[in-house]
Write a protein that holds these residues in place. Structure first.
Motif, PDB file in Angstrom:
ATOM      1  N   ASP A 170       0.770   1.683   8.361  1.00  0.00           N
ATOM      2  CA  ASP A 170       0.548   2.284   9.678  1.00  0.00           C
ATOM      3  C   ASP A 170       0.443   1.206  10.747  1.00  0.00           C
ATOM      4  O   ASP A 170       1.014   1.331  11.831  1.00  0.00           O
TER       5      ASP A 170
ATOM      6  N   SER B  47      -2.407   0.545   1.273  1.00  0.00           N
ATOM      7  CA  SER B  47      -1.021   0.443   1.745  1.00  0.00           C
ATOM      8  C   SER B  47      -0.777   1.376   2.932  1.00  0.00           C
ATOM      9  O   SER B  47      -0.038   1.035   3.856  1.00  0.00           O
ATOM     10  N   LYS B  48      -1.382   2.563   2.892  1.00  0.00           N
ATOM     11  CA  LYS B  48      -1.217   3.489   4.013  1.00  0.00           C
ATOM     12  C   LYS B  48      -1.721   2.864   5.306  1.00  0.00           C
ATOM     13  O   LYS B  48      -1.086   2.960   6.361  1.00  0.00           O
TER      14      LYS B  48
ATOM     15  N   LEU C 139       6.081   6.423   7.800  1.00  0.00           N
ATOM     16  CA  LEU C 139       4.959   7.288   7.439  1.00  0.00           C
ATOM     17  C   LEU C 139       5.156   8.730   7.891  1.00  0.00           C
ATOM     18  O   LEU C 139       4.575   9.657   7.318  1.00  0.00           O
TER      19      LEU C 139
ATOM     20  N   ARG D 221      -2.817   1.730  -3.293  1.00  0.00           N
ATOM     21  CA  ARG D 221      -2.135   2.887  -2.706  1.00  0.00           C
ATOM     22  C   ARG D 221      -2.827   3.325  -1.410  1.00  0.00           C
ATOM     23  O   ARG D 221      -2.178   3.661  -0.427  1.00  0.00           O
TER      24      ARG D 221
ATOM     25  N   GLU E 273       4.936   9.715  -0.260  1.00  0.00           N
ATOM     26  CA  GLU E 273       4.137   8.634  -0.822  1.00  0.00           C
ATOM     27  C   GLU E 273       4.977   7.353  -0.866  1.00  0.00           C
ATOM     28  O   GLU E 273       6.150   7.383  -1.246  1.00  0.00           O
ATOM     29  N   PHE E 274       4.358   6.232  -0.503  1.00  0.00           N
ATOM     30  CA  PHE E 274       5.101   4.966  -0.510  1.00  0.00           C
ATOM     31  C   PHE E 274       5.613   4.637  -1.908  1.00  0.00           C
ATOM     32  O   PHE E 274       6.717   4.131  -2.074  1.00  0.00           O
TER      33      PHE E 274
ATOM     34  N   GLU F  50       6.011  11.710   5.538  1.00  0.00           N
ATOM     35  CA  GLU F  50       4.982  12.287   4.661  1.00  0.00           C
ATOM     36  C   GLU F  50       5.381  12.198   3.189  1.00  0.00           C
ATOM     37  O   GLU F  50       5.245  13.141   2.416  1.00  0.00           O
TER      38      GLU F  50
END
Length: 286
Positions: free
Chosen positions: A44, A39-40, A106, A36, A111-112, A109
């Motif tokens: 990005d 992944s951000k 992204l 998690r 969560e993926f 805002e």
């Protein structure tokens, strides 16, 4: 664990980086909690990388592998659907994951994980809706089958018996014909095996199976059709040509025996037979 610690854990064995991204040797082994956070970072970078480049493909493929646990989590909800083969369900769910990766922003805002799960589940549901019917029927009738099943369950509870077509139609605000179409279409959802015992004795292993009473193509049918077509062509032959055909294929005489019967040479019989058969073949083809 913060994003830096997650990155360090994932790259402990191979500290190589690709375009400011950590190199992850086996993204499928990254723990879900670390995935998690990573992944951000990958999402990005994916947003600014040029599509088609090595860096873009690395980032995208790593995101897919790191988040396959989401697909398996969603697929467990459908383990009792279809034929029980979860491999196909996971593959279809992965398509939903890929769509989520390609469409994620992204700046929202969100969560993926919250964004991806509906895509994965939606793809799996679409798979079951479109492919698990034994006989393909229009989507309208597929959806009607579900509505009829729910209405039948509700009305059975209320009435204490199986509802009639008219009662189902009134409950769903449909015509009788529409309900009948839906009930007929529902028969295509599951195909029965031809090895299933037929008749009333369905639990008797010794009962005849559907396969035993099913019709089959008569192997002599094609021969009959050929002979039926050949009949008029034989009538058009002259007397000697018909006699040669009769002796060769009816009486199964050799060419030498036919020659003695007609008082001609074997070679002459061969030429006559070849010419006659060519004439018959041409007639069959036309």
């Amino acid at each position: 664990m913060n994003a830096r610690r997650a990155t360090d854990a994932a790259t402990a064995q191979t500290p190589e980086v690709t375009d400011d991204l950590p190199w992850i040797e086996d993204a499928g082994k990254v723990a879900p909690k670390d995935a998690r956070l990573l992944s951000k970072l990958f999402l990005d970078r994916l947003r600014v990388l040029e599509e088609g480049t090595h860096e873009y493909q690395y980032a995208r493929n790593t995101l897919i592998e790191m988040n396959l646990s989401l697909v398996r989590f969603a697929a467990r909800r459908f383990r009792n659907r279809g034929n029980g083969d979860m491999e196909d369900v996971v593959q279809v769910g992965t398509i939903g994951l890929i769509k989520a990766i390609d469409r994620f922003d992204l700046t929202r805002e969100v969560e993926f994980t919250s964004f991806a799960i509906p895509y994965i589940v939606g793809e799996i549901k679409r798979f079951f809706r479109d492919t698990t019917w034994a006989v393909h029927v229009p989507r309208r009738l597929q959806e009607l089958r579900v509505a009829l099943a729910k209405s039948k369950e509700t009305l059975t509870t209320e009435l204490g018996r199986t509802p009639t077509v008219k009662e189902l139609a009134a409950h769903l605000d449909l015509t009788d014909d529409e309900v009948i179409d839906g009930l007929i279409a529902a028969n295509g959802y599951v195909a029965g095996s031809i090895d299933t015992p037929g008749g009333e004795a369905e639990t008797d292993d010794g009962a005849p199976k559907y396969a035993d009473i099913m019709g089959d193509t008569d192997p002599a049918l094609e021969l009959f059709e050929d002979l039926h077509t050949l009949g008029p062509l034989l009538q058009r032959l002259d007397e000697r040509e018909r006699a040669i055909i009769e002796m060769r294929f009816g009486q199964e005489l050799t060419q030498a025996e036919i020659g003695r019967e007609l008082h001609v040479s074997q070679m002459h019989v061969s030429r006559l037979l070849s010419r006659t058969l060519t004439k018959l073949r041409s007639g069959l083809l036309t």
